[in-house]
Design an enzyme around this catalytic site. Structure first.
Site, mmCIF file in Angstrom:
data_model
loop_
_atom_site.group_PDB
_atom_site.id
_atom_site.type_symbol
_atom_site.label_atom_id
_atom_site.label_comp_id
_atom_site.label_asym_id
_atom_site.label_seq_id
_atom_site.Cartn_x
_atom_site.Cartn_y
_atom_site.Cartn_z
ATOM 1 N N GLY A 104 0.688 -1.203 0.135
ATOM 2 C CA GLY A 104 -0.085 -0.096 0.192
ATOM 3 C C GLY A 104 0.815 1.087 -0.051
ATOM 4 N N CYS A 105 1.840 1.361 0.845
ATOM 5 C CA CYS A 105 2.348 2.769 0.965
ATOM 6 C C CYS A 105 4.086 2.593 1.167
ATOM 7 C CB CYS A 105 1.775 3.227 2.210
ATOM 8 S SG CYS A 105 2.056 1.805 3.404
ATOM 9 N N ILE A 106 4.694 3.521 0.828
ATOM 10 C CA ILE A 106 6.250 3.730 0.684
ATOM 11 C C ILE A 106 6.764 4.860 1.511
ATOM 12 C CG2 ILE A 106 8.022 3.785 -0.870
ATOM 13 C CD1 ILE A 106 4.828 2.932 -2.345
#
Ligand SMILES: Cc1cc2nc3c(=O)[nH]c(=O)nc-3n(C[C@H](O)[C@H](O)[C@H](O)COP(=O)(O)OP(=O)(O)OC[C@H]3O[C@@H](n4cnc5c(N)ncnc54)[C@H](O)[C@@H]3O)c2cc1C
Lengths: 106, 411
Positions: A104-106
Site C-alpha cells: 500500500g505505501c512507501i
C-alpha cells in the site's frame, strides 16, 4: 448454529511472522474459512465479495488491494468494510484471502 | 517536425525539458511544455514556513526562468489526454496538440474534501491547516504566531503521500520551535498515522519511533481517519477511536491530477499505472511518467524524480530509435529528514534495500550520517534549496548516481 470448521488444515501451511500465507497459490476457500475462524470471524456473502475481489486484484496486479481500492473499485463502502473486518479491513481481507500483507505505501 | 510534449512544468517536467533540449536534434524535434501555473513552488520549503525559517517569498520563482530558450511553453489547463489518438486537448483556445512522445509530469495534489467534515465542517483554516500548499502553510504560520498552546494533532489521512518523511519533520520542528519559544510544556504533540509505526520501512521506523519518544511526541498508529467533527474538535477513525485536538494539522489524501481521471488513465487515486523499472506507462508505448504522477512503489519526492530522469531520457531516446526500454530505475530515494535543533537525519533506500545506518559518501560534500542525527545533515537539507534551483531543475549533474550504492552502509 455455526458450522464447525476444521482448523487443522492450517497446520500444513506456511505463514510469515505477521500471519500471512507465504504462498498465495496454496489457498482454497476452505483455508480462507479456517483462517477467518482462527481470527474469530464468521464469513458472510459480503465477506466473500471482498475476498474474491482481493484475490482477483492480486492475480492481476501482484498486490493485495488497498482499502481505497476495495471501496472505489470493489464497491464496498469503507464503513461497511470496518464492520465486516473490524480493526483493519485491508489487512484482514488479505490475510483471509491468503495474500501477502498489503504494501500500500512507501 | 516531430513533437515531444511534456505535461506539467514542476520538478520532473522542467528537468526533462532541460535535458531533452540538449539530447534531441532540434531541427527535427519540437519540445512543448504545458502547465496551468506560471509559478514554480519549491515544495520542500513549505515545511519550514510555519516555523518562520522561510517566508512565502523564499519558495517561489517564475517557471519561465528555468526553461531552455528552445522549448515552447503554453500556459493552460490540460483538458484531456487522448493516448489512443496521440493527442492532448488544452483548455486555452481549445487547442489540440499532436505528439510523438508524451511525458506525464502532472504531480500529486492534496484533497481535504476526501475526508468527511474536513473542508466543510467549519474548522478549515480556523484550527485545521495543511502545510502541503503554499496557502495552507502560510496561514498555519500566522496561526502559530498567536497560539497559546494546547493539543496539536498531526494526522496523515491516507497513504501514499508525497514526501513521506515530511510529517515526521513537521513534528520534530514543532517540538524544537515550541521549546525555543519557551512553551513546549503547554503543547501536547500527537501523531495519528494510518501506518503501524513511525515510518513505512521497518529499520527506519524503529529509529524514528525512538526519536519521537525521546522528544515526548505521542504516536497513535493504525489510525484511519473517517471524519472530522469540527464542532467538537475531534477526529474519528473508521474503527471508532476519537482524538481531541486544539490544532489539527492534516496531510490530506494525495491524488494524481484531475486530468488523469478525466482521461481515464489513472488508478483509484488518479495515479498512472507505470512500469516500475522502465517508467513507461503500462498501456502506451510512447507515454512516459516522471515524478509523483505515476503509481510506482517508490517515494514521491523531488530526489526520486531526479533519479528517474536519466532512465526516462534514455528510454525515450531508445524508443525513438525503435529499441526496447531498459529496466533501469531501482526505486532509489534519498531524503534528508530535518529533526530540529539544527540537526537532521539522512536516509537512502530503494525498492529492495531499506534505509540502513552508516555514512553516505557524497563526493565533495559528505560524508553524511545515515539514519542518525547530525548537524551536517541539517546543513545538507538547507543546501538542498540552492541545489534544487540551480542544479536539479536544470537537469544538471548531481554529486550522486541514479542507482543506489551500498558504499558506506552497514547492512
Ligand atoms: C511539504 C513538502 C515537503 C517536501 N519535501 C521534500 C524534500 O525534502 N525532498 C524531496 O526530494 N522532495 C520533497 N517534496 C516532494 C517534491 O516537492 C515533489 O515530489 C516533486 O515536486 C514532484 O515533482 P513532479 O514534477 O512530479 O510534480 P510537481 O512539481 O508538483 O509538478 C506538477 C505540475 O503539474 C501541473 N499540473 C497538474 N495538473 C495540471 C493540469 N490539469 N493542467 C495544467 N497543469 C497541471 C502543476 O501546476 C505543477 O506545476 C516535498 C513536498 C511537500 C509538499
Amino acid at each position: 448454529m455455526p458450522e464447525t470448521i476444521d482448523l487443522t488444515i492450517l497446520e500444513t501451511l506456511d505463514f510469515d511472522d505477521d500471519g500471512f500465507m507465504t504462498d498465495a497459490n496454496d489457498w482454497t476457500p476452505a483455508i480462507g474459512k479456517a483462517i477467518a475462524a482462527a481470527l474469530e470471524l464468521e464469513l458472510t456473502e459480503r465477506h466473500w465479495d471482498v475476498i474474491n475481489f482481493s484475490r482477483a486484484e492480486f492475480a492481476e496486479h501482484g498486490d493485495a488491494p488497498s482499502l481505497r481500492k476495495i471501496t472505489k473499485v470493489g464497491g464496498v463502502p469503507t464503513k461497511e468494510l470496518y464492520v465486516l473486518f473490524p480493526g483493519g479491513p485491508a489487512k484482514l481481507a488479505a490475510q483471509i484471502a491468503g495474500l501477502p500483507k498489503p504494501t500500500g505505501c512507501i | 517536425m516531430k513533437t515531444l510534449l511534456i505535461l506539467g512544468a514542476g520538478t520532473g517536467g522542467t528537468m526533462v525539458a532541460n535535458k531533452m533540449s540538449q539530447m534531441l536534434d532540434m531541427q527535427e524535434w519540437k519540445i512543448i511544455m504545458v502547465d496551468r501555473d506560471e509559478t514554480h513552488y519549491y515544495q520542500p520549503g513549505f515545511l519550514f514556513i510555519p516555523f518562520g525559517i522561510y517566508g512565502p517569498n523564499d519558495v517561489v520563482k517564475p517557471k519561465r526562468s528555468f526553461f531552455p530558450s528552445n522549448v515552447d511553453f503554453i500556459y493552460s489547463d490540460i483538458e484531456m489526454i487522448e493516448p489512443e489518438k496521440n493527442r492532448v486537448k488544452l483548455t486555452k483556445n481549445n487547442q489540440v496538440i499532436n505528439y510523438d512522445q508524451l511525458v506525464i509530469a502532472t504531480g500529486s495534489h492534496i484533497h481535504p474534501e476526501e475526508t468527511e467534515g474536513m473542508l466543510d465542517g467549519g474548522g478549515w483554516q480556523k484550527n485545521i491547516f495543511d502545510f502541503y500548499s503554499l496557502d495552507g502553510t502560510t496561514k498555519l504560520s500566522r496561526f502559530l504566531k498567536f497560539w497559546k498552546g494546547g493539543r496539536l494533532v498531526l494526522n496523515v489521512a491516507e497513504m501514499p503521500i508525497k514526501c513521506p518523511v515530511a510529517p515526521l519533520e513537521f513534528l520534530f520542528l514543532a517540538d524544537w520551535w515550541f521549546t525555543e519559544r519557551g512553551m513546549r510544556d503547554k503543547v501536547e504533540i500527537v501523531y495519528a498515522t494510518p501506518l503501524d509505526g513511525a515510518f513505512t520501512k521497518p529499520r527506519a521506523s524503529s529509529v524514528l519511533g525512538d526519536i519521537l519518544t525521546q522528544k515526548g511526541i505521542n504516536i497513535e498508529t493504525n489510525f484511519n481517519i473517517g471524519s472530522v467533527d469540527a464542532g467538537k474538535n475531534k477526529i474519528k477513525s473508521y474503527d471508532e477511536r476519537e482524538i481531541d485536538y486544539d490544532l489539527l494539522v492534516t496531510i490530506p489524501t494525495n491524488m494524481g491530477s484531475d486530468v488523469i481521471e478525466r482521461s481515464g488513465m489513472g488508478d483509484e487515486l488518479n495515479f498512472v499505472p507505470t512500469d516500475k523499472h522502465t517508467l513507461q506507462t503500462q498501456k502506451h508505448e510512447n507515454v512516459w511518467v516522471i515524478g509523483d504522477a505515476g503509481n510506482v512503489p517508490a517515494s514521491k519526492a523531488g530526489s526520486v524524480a531526479h533519479f528517474m530522469l536519466d532512465v526516462v531520457i534514455e528510454n525515450i531516446l531508445r524508443a525513438i530509435e525503435g529499441l526496447e526500454p531498459l529496466p533501469e530505475f531501482d526505486g532509489h530515494a534519498n531524503c534528508y529528514i530535518e529533526s530540529g535543533f539544527e540537526k537532521g537525519i539522512l536516509i537512502d533506500f530503494n525498492y529492495d534495500v531499506e534505509p540502513l545506518p552508516g555514512k553516505f559518501p557524497l563526493p565533495g560534500f559528505g560524508p553524511f550520517s545515515l539514519l542518525q542525527e547530525s548537524h551536517a545533515n541539517h546543513w545538507g537539507k538547507m543546501a538542498f534549496r540552492w541545489i534544487y534551483w540551480n542544479i536539479l531543475l536544470k537537469g544538471g549533474e548531481m554529486p550522486f548516481e541514479s542507482q543506489m550504492t551500498m558504499a558506506g552502509k552497514w547492512s
